[in-house]
Design a protein around this motif. Structure first.
Motif, PDB file in Angstrom:
ATOM      1  N   THR A  67      39.570  38.283  27.599  1.00  0.00           N
ATOM      2  CA  THR A  67      38.521  39.288  27.422  1.00  0.00           C
ATOM      3  C   THR A  67      37.151  38.708  27.746  1.00  0.00           C
ATOM      4  OG1 THR A  67      39.785  40.476  25.738  1.00  0.00           O
ATOM      5  CG2 THR A  67      37.400  40.811  25.761  1.00  0.00           C
ATOM      6  N   GLU A  70      36.890  38.377  31.470  1.00  0.00           N
ATOM      7  CA  GLU A  70      36.679  39.681  32.098  1.00  0.00           C
ATOM      8  C   GLU A  70      35.239  40.163  31.904  1.00  0.00           C
ATOM      9  OE1 GLU A  70      41.060  41.793  31.953  1.00  0.00           O
ATOM     10  OE2 GLU A  70      39.938  41.610  30.085  1.00  0.00           O
ATOM     11  N   ALA A  74      32.766  41.081  34.902  1.00  0.00           N
ATOM     12  CA  ALA A  74      32.103  42.387  34.970  1.00  0.00           C
ATOM     13  C   ALA A  74      30.602  42.235  35.194  1.00  0.00           C
ATOM     14  CB  ALA A  74      32.373  43.178  33.696  1.00  0.00           C
ATOM     15  N   THR A  79      34.977  34.009  38.742  1.00  0.00           N
ATOM     16  CA  THR A  79      35.985  33.467  37.836  1.00  0.00           C
ATOM     17  C   THR A  79      37.118  32.847  38.641  1.00  0.00           C
ATOM     18  OG1 THR A  79      37.261  35.532  37.690  1.00  0.00           O
ATOM     19  CG2 THR A  79      35.461  35.230  36.115  1.00  0.00           C
ATOM     20  N   ASP A  82      40.679  35.163  39.844  1.00  0.00           N
ATOM     21  CA  ASP A  82      40.090  36.468  39.638  1.00  0.00           C
ATOM     22  C   ASP A  82      40.597  37.051  38.319  1.00  0.00           C
ATOM     23  OD1 ASP A  82      38.715  38.952  41.040  1.00  0.00           O
ATOM     24  OD2 ASP A  82      40.580  39.656  40.133  1.00  0.00           O
ATOM     25  N   ALA A  83      39.675  37.574  37.486  1.00  0.00           N
ATOM     26  CA  ALA A  83      40.042  38.018  36.144  1.00  0.00           C
ATOM     27  C   ALA A  83      41.079  39.136  36.161  1.00  0.00           C
ATOM     28  CB  ALA A  83      38.794  38.473  35.393  1.00  0.00           C
ATOM     29  N   ARG A  84      40.959  40.077  37.121  1.00  0.00           N
ATOM     30  CA  ARG A  84      41.932  41.165  37.169  1.00  0.00           C
ATOM     31  C   ARG A  84      43.302  40.664  37.614  1.00  0.00           C
ATOM     32  NH1 ARG A  84      38.071  45.367  40.236  1.00  0.00           N
ATOM     33  NH2 ARG A  84      37.168  43.370  40.862  1.00  0.00           N
ATOM     34  N   ARG A  87      44.951  39.209  34.501  1.00  0.00           N
ATOM     35  CA  ARG A  87      45.471  40.283  33.665  1.00  0.00           C
ATOM     36  C   ARG A  87      46.794  40.799  34.228  1.00  0.00           C
ATOM     37  NH1 ARG A  87      44.583  41.794  28.610  1.00  0.00           N
ATOM     38  NH2 ARG A  87      42.318  41.710  28.893  1.00  0.00           N
TER      39      ARG A  87
END
Length: 325
Positions: A67, A70, A74, A79, A82-84, A87
């Motif tokens: 979190t 992310e 945002a 990062t 990649d944060a997505r 996830r």
């Protein structure tokens, strides 16, 4: 370069990432370490100032670290990975859906919010592999030979949250773990956690062209640069059974320097993808110096120059990342 590493308590003494952080510091970079479960972080100030060039995540699944990563993403901070994309693989139910929809060979996957719901799976699907959707480090992974055995496991599975179940893929009792360090692929063989009776020490093995192409495609499908993929060699070919962001990189030669260099290259990249690339990657096997075939992927933009000169790492097997429209 100024980096922020989000490191869970269970990894605070592990070589990955502790030695990587030390190596980056020795190269003249500033590294701040945040313990997501035990540090107060002023998110408003951090995101307002953009104090770090990039954030790196080394935490367990289901914890608060993702979190925080992310939130940084945002706000426009780079990062690694990649944060997505992280996830997309940390939720194993989501990872299975993404992978199968894009043509990766994964087992059929069932999801259940309560363990007793797994009893609805047809007996013909047994044996089953059951594990938490947010599991990591082999936690609560079970090989279930029959519906009767599932009933006996229900108390143990209670409290694990969303569960996934997949038909067991017959295999020799060993997994092939392929590590990708920003496109360089290395393969190891190790005892499957489902077969503790096998006395096999983890060791590096040649990387076949078929498994190399599959591992490269996994990175493209999920949009990952630093990752590991667990493959079993089933009767119909290799099957993906797990994908990990920022794994241990055990048995990778000079892993600390390679991973540290990859972190810097990825942190400096200004054209990093904001979503997982589309499927359709073409892979062409090329020989590696001592690991068997690696995978050549073409069409990648060159990474920008790093802030400091890094030592050349002998024996690298380059894999250039390419994306398809």
């Amino acid at each position: 370069m100024k980096l922020c590493f989000l490191v869970e308590e269970q990894y605070r003494r592990d070589g990955m990432p502790v030695e990587v952080i030390r190596r980056l510091t020795s190269w003249g970079h500033q590294v701040d370490v945040v313990r997501p479960g035990g540090s107060l972080l002023d998110m408003t100030e951090e995101l307002r100032t953009g104090a770090h060039d990039a954030w790196v995540l080394k935490t367990v699944s289901g914890g608060p670290g993702l979190t925080l990563l992310e939130a940084a993403a945002a706000a426009g901070t780079t990062t690694v990975n990649d944060a997505r994309s992280i996830r997309g693989v940390r939720d194993k139910a989501l990872a299975a859906a993404i992978g199968r929809s894009r043509g990766l060979p994964l087992p059929r996957t069932y999801a259940a919010a309560r363990p007793e719901l797994l009893a609805e799976i047809a007996p013909s699907e047994y044996p089953l592999v059951v594990k938490p959707a947010d599991g990591s480090s082999g936690r609560a992974v079970h090989l279930v030979p029959s519906p009767d055995r599932l009933a006996a496991l229900l108390p143990e599975l209670a409290g694990e949250g969303l569960l996934i179940a997949q038909p067991y893929v017959p295999n020799p009792g060993t997994d092939v773990k392929v590590y990708s360090v920003a496109g360089e692929l290395y393969a190891t063989e190790r005892r499957s956690p489902l077969h503790p009776e096998h006395a096999l020490r983890e060791r590096r093995v040649p990387l076949s062209a078929e498994v190399a192409a599959l591992a490269a495609r996994v990175g493209a499908v999920y949009g990952l640069d630093l990752y590991g993929v667990d493959v079993v060699l089933g009767p119909d070919g290799p099957v993906v059974v797990d994908v990990n962001d920022f794994p241990s990189f055990r048995q990778v030669p000079d892993a600390v320097s390679r991973v540290a260099r990859a972190v810097l290259e990825l942190a400096a990249r200004t054209d990093a993808p904001t979503a997982a690339p589309a499927p359709g990657l073409d892979a062409v096997p090329v020989p590696g110096p001592d690991t068997g075939p690696a995978v050549q992927r073409t069409g990648a933009p060159a990474a920008p120059a790093l802030p400091v000169a890094l030592p050349h790492l002998p024996g690298q097997v380059p894999v250039t990342v390419g994306e398809t429209a």
